[in-house]
Design a protein around this motif. Structure first.
Motif, PDB file in Angstrom:
ATOM      1  N   PRO A  31       0.835  -1.207   0.000  1.00 32.38           N
ATOM      2  CA  PRO A  31       0.000   0.000   0.000  1.00 32.38           C
ATOM      3  C   PRO A  31       0.866   1.252   0.000  1.00 32.38           C
ATOM      4  CG  PRO A  31       0.092  -0.932   2.202  1.00 32.38           C
ATOM      5  CD  PRO A  31       0.802  -1.914   1.293  1.00 32.38           C
ATOM      6  N   LEU A  32       0.285   2.353  -0.430  1.00 39.12           N
ATOM      7  CA  LEU A  32       0.977   3.628  -0.334  1.00 39.12           C
ATOM      8  C   LEU A  32       1.246   3.949   1.132  1.00 39.12           C
ATOM      9  CD1 LEU A  32       1.983   6.237  -1.743  1.00 39.12           C
ATOM     10  CD2 LEU A  32      -0.337   7.143  -1.444  1.00 39.12           C
ATOM     11  N   TRP A  33       0.245   3.748   1.951  1.00 40.67           N
ATOM     12  CA  TRP A  33       0.337   3.907   3.400  1.00 40.67           C
ATOM     13  C   TRP A  33      -0.491   2.824   4.059  1.00 40.67           C
ATOM     14  CZ3 TRP A  33       3.577   7.621   5.149  1.00 40.67           C
ATOM     15  CH2 TRP A  33       3.864   8.709   4.303  1.00 40.67           C
ATOM     16  N   THR A  34      -0.107   2.410   5.263  1.00 43.33           N
ATOM     17  CA  THR A  34      -1.055   1.712   6.121  1.00 43.33           C
ATOM     18  C   THR A  34      -1.754   2.780   6.961  1.00 43.33           C
ATOM     19  OG1 THR A  34       0.476   1.431   7.984  1.00 43.33           O
ATOM     20  CG2 THR A  34       0.505  -0.270   6.258  1.00 43.33           C
ATOM     21  N   GLY A  35      -2.901   2.437   7.487  1.00 44.54           N
ATOM     22  CA  GLY A  35      -3.607   3.397   8.323  1.00 44.54           C
ATOM     23  C   GLY A  35      -2.785   3.809   9.531  1.00 44.54           C
ATOM     24  N   GLU A  36      -2.047   2.850  10.103  1.00 44.99           N
ATOM     25  CA  GLU A  36      -1.226   3.157  11.271  1.00 44.99           C
ATOM     26  C   GLU A  36      -0.056   4.066  10.895  1.00 44.99           C
ATOM     27  OE1 GLU A  36       0.440   3.601  14.878  1.00 44.99           O
ATOM     28  OE2 GLU A  36      -1.584   2.921  14.374  1.00 44.99           O
ATOM     29  N   ASP A  37       0.545   3.827   9.735  1.00 47.47           N
ATOM     30  CA  ASP A  37       1.634   4.699   9.279  1.00 47.47           C
ATOM     31  C   ASP A  37       1.129   6.130   9.066  1.00 47.47           C
ATOM     32  OD1 ASP A  37       3.479   2.668   9.328  1.00 47.47           O
ATOM     33  OD2 ASP A  37       3.347   2.242   7.177  1.00 47.47           O
ATOM     34  N   ALA A  38      -0.047   6.263   8.454  1.00 52.08           N
ATOM     35  CA  ALA A  38      -0.614   7.588   8.223  1.00 52.08           C
ATOM     36  C   ALA A  38      -0.948   8.263   9.554  1.00 52.08           C
ATOM     37  CB  ALA A  38      -1.861   7.481   7.347  1.00 52.08           C
ATOM     38  N   ARG A  39      -1.465   7.493  10.494  1.00 49.06           N
ATOM     39  CA  ARG A  39      -1.767   8.062  11.811  1.00 49.06           C
ATOM     40  C   ARG A  39      -0.509   8.571  12.489  1.00 49.06           C
ATOM     41  NH1 ARG A  39      -0.783   7.793  16.531  1.00 49.06           N
ATOM     42  NH2 ARG A  39       0.627   6.019  16.185  1.00 49.06           N
ATOM     43  N   ALA A  40       0.551   7.740  12.459  1.00 52.77           N
ATOM     44  CA  ALA A  40       1.804   8.129  13.106  1.00 52.77           C
ATOM     45  C   ALA A  40       2.417   9.355  12.422  1.00 52.77           C
ATOM     46  CB  ALA A  40       2.773   6.957  13.092  1.00 52.77           C
ATOM     47  N   ALA A  41       2.351   9.395  11.101  1.00 51.84           N
ATOM     48  CA  ALA A  41       2.958  10.510  10.361  1.00 51.84           C
ATOM     49  C   ALA A  41       2.251  11.822  10.652  1.00 51.84           C
ATOM     50  CB  ALA A  41       2.925  10.222   8.864  1.00 51.84           C
ATOM     51  N   THR A  42       0.943  11.778  10.775  1.00 52.94           N
ATOM     52  CA  THR A  42       0.162  13.006  10.960  1.00 52.94           C
ATOM     53  C   THR A  42      -0.053  13.352  12.423  1.00 52.94           C
ATOM     54  OG1 THR A  42      -1.916  11.752  10.847  1.00 52.94           O
ATOM     55  CG2 THR A  42      -1.059  12.675   8.780  1.00 52.94           C
TER      56      THR A  42
ATOM     57  N   HIS B 252     -10.470   7.669  15.008  1.00 57.78           N
ATOM     58  CA  HIS B 252     -11.867   7.431  15.368  1.00 57.78           C
ATOM     59  C   HIS B 252     -12.313   6.256  14.510  1.00 57.78           C
ATOM     60  CE1 HIS B 252     -12.738  11.229  17.668  1.00 57.78           C
ATOM     61  NE2 HIS B 252     -11.590  11.536  17.084  1.00 57.78           N
ATOM     62  N   GLY B 253     -12.354   5.089  15.106  1.00 58.47           N
ATOM     63  CA  GLY B 253     -12.545   3.870  14.343  1.00 58.47           C
ATOM     64  C   GLY B 253     -11.198   3.231  14.068  1.00 58.47           C
ATOM     65  N   THR B 254     -11.185   2.025  13.592  1.00 66.88           N
ATOM     66  CA  THR B 254      -9.940   1.291  13.338  1.00 66.88           C
ATOM     67  C   THR B 254      -9.295   1.781  12.042  1.00 66.88           C
ATOM     68  OG1 THR B 254     -10.874  -0.673  14.401  1.00 66.88           O
ATOM     69  CG2 THR B 254      -8.927  -0.987  13.003  1.00 66.88           C
ATOM     70  N   PRO B 255      -8.053   2.236  12.109  1.00 64.47           N
ATOM     71  CA  PRO B 255      -7.387   2.673  10.869  1.00 64.47           C
ATOM     72  C   PRO B 255      -7.320   1.532   9.868  1.00 64.47           C
ATOM     73  CG  PRO B 255      -6.164   3.405  12.798  1.00 64.47           C
ATOM     74  CD  PRO B 255      -7.213   2.447  13.297  1.00 64.47           C
ATOM     75  N   PRO B 256      -7.482   1.822   8.595  1.00 62.91           N
ATOM     76  CA  PRO B 256      -7.493   0.754   7.583  1.00 62.91           C
ATOM     77  C   PRO B 256      -6.119   0.118   7.408  1.00 62.91           C
ATOM     78  CG  PRO B 256      -7.468   2.892   6.524  1.00 62.91           C
ATOM     79  CD  PRO B 256      -7.636   3.155   7.993  1.00 62.91           C
ATOM     80  N   ALA B 257      -6.124  -1.124   6.951  1.00 61.32           N
ATOM     81  CA  ALA B 257      -4.850  -1.810   6.714  1.00 61.32           C
ATOM     82  C   ALA B 257      -4.131  -1.245   5.500  1.00 61.32           C
ATOM     83  CB  ALA B 257      -5.095  -3.305   6.532  1.00 61.32           C
ATOM     84  N   ARG B 258      -4.916  -0.802   4.526  1.00 61.84           N
ATOM     85  CA  ARG B 258      -4.325  -0.338   3.276  1.00 61.84           C
ATOM     86  C   ARG B 258      -4.907   1.017   2.868  1.00 61.84           C
ATOM     87  NH1 ARG B 258      -1.964  -4.036  -0.063  1.00 61.84           N
ATOM     88  NH2 ARG B 258      -2.647  -2.872  -1.901  1.00 61.84           N
TER      89      ARG B 258
ATOM     90  N   ARG C  13       2.489  17.123   7.128  1.00 61.42           N
ATOM     91  CA  ARG C  13       3.244  16.124   7.894  1.00 61.42           C
ATOM     92  C   ARG C  13       3.298  14.793   7.157  1.00 61.42           C
ATOM     93  NH1 ARG C  13       0.828  18.944  12.385  1.00 61.42           N
ATOM     94  NH2 ARG C  13      -0.993  17.570  12.362  1.00 61.42           N
ATOM     95  N   LEU C  14       2.204  14.432   6.493  1.00 64.72           N
ATOM     96  CA  LEU C  14       2.206  13.202   5.699  1.00 64.72           C
ATOM     97  C   LEU C  14       3.195  13.318   4.544  1.00 64.72           C
ATOM     98  CD1 LEU C  14       0.719  10.460   5.610  1.00 64.72           C
ATOM     99  CD2 LEU C  14      -0.871  11.489   3.969  1.00 64.72           C
ATOM    100  N   GLY C  15       3.228  14.500   3.910  1.00 63.49           N
ATOM    101  CA  GLY C  15       4.191  14.724   2.831  1.00 63.49           C
ATOM    102  C   GLY C  15       5.621  14.644   3.311  1.00 63.49           C
ATOM    103  N   ARG C  16       5.909  15.235   4.450  1.00 56.99           N
ATOM    104  CA  ARG C  16       7.278  15.179   4.995  1.00 56.99           C
ATOM    105  C   ARG C  16       7.666  13.749   5.346  1.00 56.99           C
ATOM    106  NH1 ARG C  16       5.626  20.164   7.522  1.00 56.99           N
ATOM    107  NH2 ARG C  16       6.834  21.909   6.648  1.00 56.99           N
ATOM    108  N   ALA C  17       6.712  12.977   5.832  1.00 59.00           N
ATOM    109  CA  ALA C  17       7.002  11.577   6.143  1.00 59.00           C
ATOM    110  C   ALA C  17       7.320  10.793   4.879  1.00 59.00           C
ATOM    111  CB  ALA C  17       5.807  10.951   6.867  1.00 59.00           C
ATOM    112  N   ALA C  18       6.602  11.101   3.781  1.00 59.37           N
ATOM    113  CA  ALA C  18       6.898  10.439   2.506  1.00 59.37           C
ATOM    114  C   ALA C  18       8.290  10.809   2.026  1.00 59.37           C
ATOM    115  CB  ALA C  18       5.847  10.836   1.466  1.00 59.37           C
ATOM    116  N   ARG C  19       8.667  12.070   2.205  1.00 65.23           N
ATOM    117  CA  ARG C  19      10.014  12.497   1.801  1.00 65.23           C
ATOM    118  C   ARG C  19      11.073  11.834   2.671  1.00 65.23           C
ATOM    119  NH1 ARG C  19      14.216  12.831   0.326  1.00 65.23           N
ATOM    120  NH2 ARG C  19      15.456  14.593  -0.470  1.00 65.23           N
ATOM    121  N   ALA C  20      10.800  11.669   3.949  1.00 65.12           N
ATOM    122  CA  ALA C  20      11.787  11.101   4.865  1.00 65.12           C
ATOM    123  C   ALA C  20      12.037   9.619   4.594  1.00 65.12           C
ATOM    124  CB  ALA C  20      11.323  11.294   6.306  1.00 65.12           C
ATOM    125  N   ARG C  21      11.015   8.905   4.115  1.00 63.12           N
ATOM    126  CA  ARG C  21      11.170   7.463   3.949  1.00 63.12           C
ATOM    127  C   ARG C  21      11.763   7.074   2.598  1.00 63.12           C
ATOM    128  NH1 ARG C  21       4.896   5.369   2.961  1.00 63.12           N
ATOM    129  NH2 ARG C  21       4.664   6.277   0.866  1.00 63.12           N
TER     130      ARG C  21
END
Length: 491
Positions: free
Chosen positions: A8-19, A24-30, A100-108
């Motif tokens: 996936p481009l992001w997992t829900g947990e990765d997006a949560r951590a980055a931002t 609210h609800g379970t973050p998606p796997a993909r 913040r999501l964009g910066r995380a993409a640049r960092a990885r």
């Protein structure tokens, strides 16, 4: 690799951590994409509810989930009322969350990053460089002119982790806008295509525009490469700004004999350009799948970028032959009209004195069918300040030199150009693009080439749409116009 098995481009947990979001609800796997517009949202996207000047993305969260969004990034104070629609990631400010999501993409990423700015040629250069670098690896760039405070972080957030080359367009209307975006992108190569009097009403003078464009060097990675137009009067000023940054090297391009990437010869044809260049002393000849001297000159910057990145320069230049003009920036269509065909050249995306001059010169070089005419339809060039009326009138001389037969104009400023033209070249003037469209439609005849250009605020794309709706592209492919037959008989 299928879509289901691709990472996936992001997992829900990765997006949560980055931002830094509260779920609210379970973050998606993909999460397979990122969107800020439900009109173009794809199933699996993370929908970011941006609050704009006229629209609030939170009003479209329900629609986003109905279209298959995997999750939505929303503001804390809206999360409770939206929680029933699907998984939410709640942040203080959604634009900051997207950044913040964009910066995380640049960092990885390990990708080599190129940033492009300039008064003219940003989007076309971005698209051409994406095509050129894709011959050497996985290349990522924005799908459109996403070059502002939300477009740049959105393009970063959409960048897959395995990208090898990232190409980012950065624009501005005011001083201080490019620096934070460049620092977000952190390019290895930063290009300034040119400096012209665009958005001049927001600056004291054109030197201020040069300084604003030079902000792109502030984000350069240590040891990065600055690419500067040697032919531009502000080359020395930009060189000074680049030297004060973390740039480890400066490459120049142009026709000037001192340029590192120099055009020795440029040949422009109706639908392509041919360049014979010297790249740090080595010969390189290539063609570009677009017409126009300005296109050829900008291509030198792309060759310089390829050289700076250490990729196969000849392979990158070869790819430029496959470049197609994007919609609104020179895209061409042959359309059927009673008795033959016309050629529509869509330059409607934006306009300033430099780009209008280039478009008129390119139109003047296009080969006319028998009894055809070169027709320009021009809308106001905005943000030129007090000098705007004079700059509009001066376009008359460019049109005459280029051999344009008729010039139609829309907008209060273009009324000055209309009056400056000889009566036989005046195609008609109207206050708005909508009002001018019927006049243009009524004037077209077989063999004409019609080019349409204007600033975004004038909406000249409506004239393009009116012509396309009146005449059929499909019919043009099967039509045999008298002009074509006549030309064929001349040998």
């Amino acid at each position: 690799m299928t879509t289901e098995t691709a990472p996936p481009l992001w997992t829900g947990e990765d997006a949560r951590a980055a931002t830094g979001a509260i779920p609210h609800g379970t973050p998606p796997a993909r999460i397979t994409g990122v969107s800020i517009d439900t009109r173009t949202l794809e199933p699996g996207d993370l929908f970011v509810a941006i609050v704009g000047e006229t629209n609030d993305g939170h009003d479209y969260v329900a629609q986003a989930f109905a279209k298959g969004a995997a999750a939505a990034l929303v503001a804390h104070d809206r999360a409770e009322t939206l929680a029933g629609h699907g998984p939410l990631l709640a942040v203080e400010d959604t634009l900051r969350g997207l950044e913040r999501l964009g910066r995380a993409a640049r960092a990885r990423t390990r990708a080599k990053i190129v940033a492009i700015t300039g008064s003219v040629g940003k989007t076309g250069s971005k698209e051409a460089l994406r095509l050129a670098l894709s011959r050497s690896g996985r290349a990522h760039a924005a799908a459109a002119s996403y070059n502002n405070h939300w477009g740049v972080p959105l393009t970063l957030a959409r960048m897959p982790a395995d990208t090898e080359f990232g190409i980012f367009e950065i624009g501005m209307n005011h001083a201080g806008e490019i620096a934070p975006l460049s620092r977000m992108v952190r390019p290895h190569v930063a290009i300034v295509t040119t400096v012209e009097a665009v958005h001049i009403e927001n600056f004291r003078d054109i030197r201020g525009i040069a300084d604003a464009k030079g902000e792109i060097f502030l984000g350069l990675e240590p040891g990065g490469v600055a690419v500067i137009n040697r032919d531009n009067p502000f080359c020395e000023r930009l060189t000074m700004l680049a030297s004060a940054s973390d740039a480890g090297r400066i490459l120049t391009f142009g026709e000037d004999e001192r340029a590192d990437v120099r055009a020795v010869t440029i040949v422009t044809k109706p639908d392509l350009s041919i360049v014979d260049a010297r790249v740090l002393g080595e010969r390189l000849a290539y063609r570009i799948g677009m017409a126009g001297r300005h296109i050829a000159l900008n291509s030198l910057a792309l060759v310089a970028a390829a050289k700076a990145l250490g990729v196969d320069v000849a392979l990158s230049a070869l790819a430029l032959g496959d470049v197609d003009p994007p919609a609104g920036r020179g895209a061409r269509k042959d359309l059927a009209v009673p008795g033959g065909t016309i050629t529509l050249v869509d330059e409607s995306y934006n306009a300033n004195p430099a780009s209008v001059r280039a478009a008129l010169e390119t139109l003047g070089q296009m080969e006319l069918p028998w009894r055809g005419r070169r027709i320009a339809v021009l809308g106001d060039m905005l943000e030129l300040g007090p000098d705007g009326p004079r700059q509009h009138r001066e376009i008359a001389g460019v049109a005459l030199s280029a051999g344009i037969d008729l010039v139609f104009t829309a907008g209060p400023l273009m009324k000055g150009l209309h009056g400056a033209l000889p009566p036989e070249r005046r195609g008609g003037w109207a206050e708005t693009s909508d009002a001018l469209a019927p006049t243009v439609l009524g004037a077209l005849r077989p063999g004409d080439i019609v080019m349409i250009k204007g600033s975004r605020g004038v909406r000249t794309e409506r004239i393009v749409k009116a012509i396309e709706e009146r005449y059929s592209e499909a019919a043009a492919k099967t039509a045999t116009p008298p002009a074509a037959a006549q030309a064929a008989g001349r040998g």
